[in-house]
Write an enzyme that holds these catalytic residues in place. Sequence first.
Site, PDB file in Angstrom:
ATOM      1  N   ARG A  91      -9.358  -2.177 -36.377  1.00 27.76           N
ATOM      2  CA  ARG A  91      -8.435  -1.411 -35.536  1.00 27.76           C
ATOM      3  C   ARG A  91      -8.406   0.066 -35.970  1.00 27.76           C
ATOM      4  NH1 ARG A  91      -4.430  -4.610 -33.676  1.00 27.76           N
ATOM      5  NH2 ARG A  91      -4.318  -5.647 -35.706  1.00 27.76           N
ATOM      6  N   TYR A  92      -8.476   0.294 -37.287  1.00 31.47           N
ATOM      7  CA  TYR A  92      -8.407   1.637 -37.842  1.00 31.47           C
ATOM      8  C   TYR A  92      -9.758   1.942 -38.489  1.00 31.47           C
ATOM      9  CZ  TYR A  92      -3.355   0.614 -37.726  1.00 31.47           C
ATOM     10  OH  TYR A  92      -2.085   0.262 -37.350  1.00 31.47           O
ATOM     11  N   ARG A  95     -10.578   0.615 -42.499  1.00 32.53           N
ATOM     12  CA  ARG A  95     -10.206  -0.704 -43.014  1.00 32.53           C
ATOM     13  C   ARG A  95     -10.355  -1.772 -41.942  1.00 32.53           C
ATOM     14  NH1 ARG A  95      -6.372   2.902 -41.983  1.00 32.53           N
ATOM     15  NH2 ARG A  95      -4.323   2.363 -41.193  1.00 32.53           N
ATOM     16  N   CYS A 104      -1.517 -21.573 -43.040  1.00 34.44           N
ATOM     17  CA  CYS A 104      -0.550 -20.951 -43.958  1.00 34.44           C
ATOM     18  C   CYS A 104       0.176 -22.063 -44.707  1.00 34.44           C
ATOM     19  CB  CYS A 104       0.481 -20.139 -43.174  1.00 34.44           C
ATOM     20  SG  CYS A 104      -0.240 -18.790 -42.239  1.00 34.44           S
ATOM     21  N   CYS A 108       6.173 -19.524 -40.259  1.00 36.02           N
ATOM     22  CA  CYS A 108       7.371 -18.749 -39.967  1.00 36.02           C
ATOM     23  C   CYS A 108       7.657 -18.883 -38.477  1.00 36.02           C
ATOM     24  CB  CYS A 108       7.126 -17.289 -40.330  1.00 36.02           C
ATOM     25  SG  CYS A 108       6.395 -17.106 -41.976  1.00 36.02           S
ATOM     26  N   CYS A 111       6.436 -15.997 -36.309  1.00 39.59           N
ATOM     27  CA  CYS A 111       5.080 -15.527 -36.627  1.00 39.59           C
ATOM     28  C   CYS A 111       4.446 -14.762 -35.471  1.00 39.59           C
ATOM     29  CB  CYS A 111       4.201 -16.720 -36.979  1.00 39.59           C
ATOM     30  SG  CYS A 111       2.476 -16.245 -37.238  1.00 39.59           S
ATOM     31  N   ARG A 113       1.299 -14.221 -35.205  1.00 39.70           N
ATOM     32  CA  ARG A 113      -0.003 -14.819 -34.846  1.00 39.70           C
ATOM     33  C   ARG A 113       0.151 -16.305 -34.587  1.00 39.70           C
ATOM     34  NH1 ARG A 113      -2.749 -11.442 -39.147  1.00 39.70           N
ATOM     35  NH2 ARG A 113      -3.250  -9.537 -38.018  1.00 39.70           N
ATOM     36  N   ASP A 274       7.502  -8.561 -33.679  1.00 37.15           N
ATOM     37  CA  ASP A 274       6.537  -8.413 -32.586  1.00 37.15           C
ATOM     38  C   ASP A 274       6.920  -9.309 -31.411  1.00 37.15           C
ATOM     39  OD1 ASP A 274       4.791  -6.560 -33.905  1.00 37.15           O
ATOM     40  OD2 ASP A 274       4.263  -8.208 -35.255  1.00 37.15           O
ATOM     41  N   ASP A 311       4.360  -2.410 -34.523  1.00 33.78           N
ATOM     42  CA  ASP A 311       2.970  -2.517 -34.067  1.00 33.78           C
ATOM     43  C   ASP A 311       2.990  -2.380 -32.552  1.00 33.78           C
ATOM     44  OD1 ASP A 311       0.523  -3.105 -35.738  1.00 33.78           O
ATOM     45  OD2 ASP A 311       2.067  -4.272 -36.787  1.00 33.78           O
ATOM     46  N   LYS A 318       0.157   0.914 -35.726  1.00 30.75           N
ATOM     47  CA  LYS A 318       1.565   1.000 -36.127  1.00 30.75           C
ATOM     48  C   LYS A 318       2.154   2.366 -35.809  1.00 30.75           C
ATOM     49  CE  LYS A 318       1.418  -2.327 -39.860  1.00 30.75           C
ATOM     50  NZ  LYS A 318       0.057  -2.770 -39.513  1.00 30.75           N
TER      51      LYS A 318
HETATM   52  S1  SF4 Z   1       3.987 -14.730 -40.388  1.00 31.88           S
HETATM   53 FE1  SF4 Z   1       2.478 -16.168 -39.514  1.00 31.88          FE
HETATM   54  S2  SF4 Z   1       0.540 -15.654 -40.562  1.00 31.88           S
HETATM   55 FE2  SF4 Z   1       2.232 -14.805 -41.813  1.00 31.88          FE
HETATM   56  S3  SF4 Z   1       2.751 -16.433 -43.310  1.00 31.88           S
HETATM   57 FE3  SF4 Z   1       4.148 -16.666 -41.555  1.00 31.88          FE
HETATM   58  S4  SF4 Z   1       3.086 -18.194 -40.281  1.00 31.88           S
HETATM   59 FE4  SF4 Z   1       1.524 -17.395 -41.665  1.00 31.88          FE
END
Ligand code: SF4
Length: 350
Positions: A91-92, A95, A104, A108, A111, A113, A274, A311, A318
């Site tokens: 994206r940048y 990096r 994971c 979360c 999340c 993603r 997000d 983002d 960002k």
């Molecule tokens: S935010 Fe998403 S990618 Fe990051 S640790 Fe939590 S579940 Fe995994």
Amino acid sequence: MSGERTLKTAADLLAAGLIDDGTVHETEAVARRYAVAVTPAIAALIDPADPADPIARQFLPSSAELVTLPQERDDPIGDRPHTPVKGIVHRYPDRVLFKAVHVCPVYCRFCFRREMVGPDGDGTLAPTEMEAAFAYIAAHPEIWEVILTGGDPLILSPRRLAEIMRGLAAIDHVRIVRFHTRVPVANPDNIDADLIAALKESGKTLWVALHANHPRELTPQARDACARLVDAGIAMVSQSVLLKGVNDDPTVLGALMRAFVESRIKPYYLHHPDLAPGTGHFRMDIGEGQAIVAALRGHVSGLCQPAYVLDIPGGHGKAPLGPDAVAPGPDGCWSVSDYRGGLHVWPPRP
Ligand code: SF4
């Protein structure tokens, strides 16, 4: 009772006493849509008697997740438009993200993603895909930093991590390798000598960005895990998400930032949530977020100040969200606000 294994189903959560009979059906419905995982370390932090527990809110499924708002999207920060080969996001200029793994230790509920990670997500890179990812990095001398994320890279075995690190060691122009992880909090015992030795195989300068959102996550075990990384010469920064019902309070946020600094972790990013599907119940208005962040200034040490960022959807990167302490004033001067809200002209009138 949390047990010794990761809880992944509504039945697991019920047996552990983290949900009750009345919420099993909605938990099952959410778990069919989005991945669930609660490690023993996280389960032990949840107070099932508190309906507003900030740890439960981050990790236990809620029926609110089944509500997708029109502005929410599968790829909220726009990884896909910047993916030249599978597993790489460029994206940048200097990096890349290297998404070697798509699972994971915990999932979360907010999340960003969530459509890509989990057992039904994009999967771990196959050997040929891994080769293509390394070839892309090697062919782009402008890539100074590789950020292992995904997914949580530190969920990989030391053997797999060492393979990746040896691959990066062979690319001279890569000077920095950064890992984004929740493992020191979610599975602190995994940060052991074997894992640290694997990370150091690259010979590069290493940074670890720890994702945590509430001061209670920085348990003595988590702090010890971070200390093992820092003592091994690995620099650490934090990343957090500003979440309604978790840390949307200057006292809680300040305590989180102090817990990072006490653990030799420099607060880095505080993300505005997000537009991931089914996460509207975590988001506040940007103005509310700015007010919370402004309340930290002056009241907790300068070491404890993260950058509040958004983002931009679509992959535009960002943007700092402020709040700004300075604005153009009259006659070419500037108006500068102090941490108590007082306004001052700069330069001062003679
Ligand atoms: S935010 Fe998403 S990618 Fe990051 S640790 Fe939590 S579940 Fe995994």
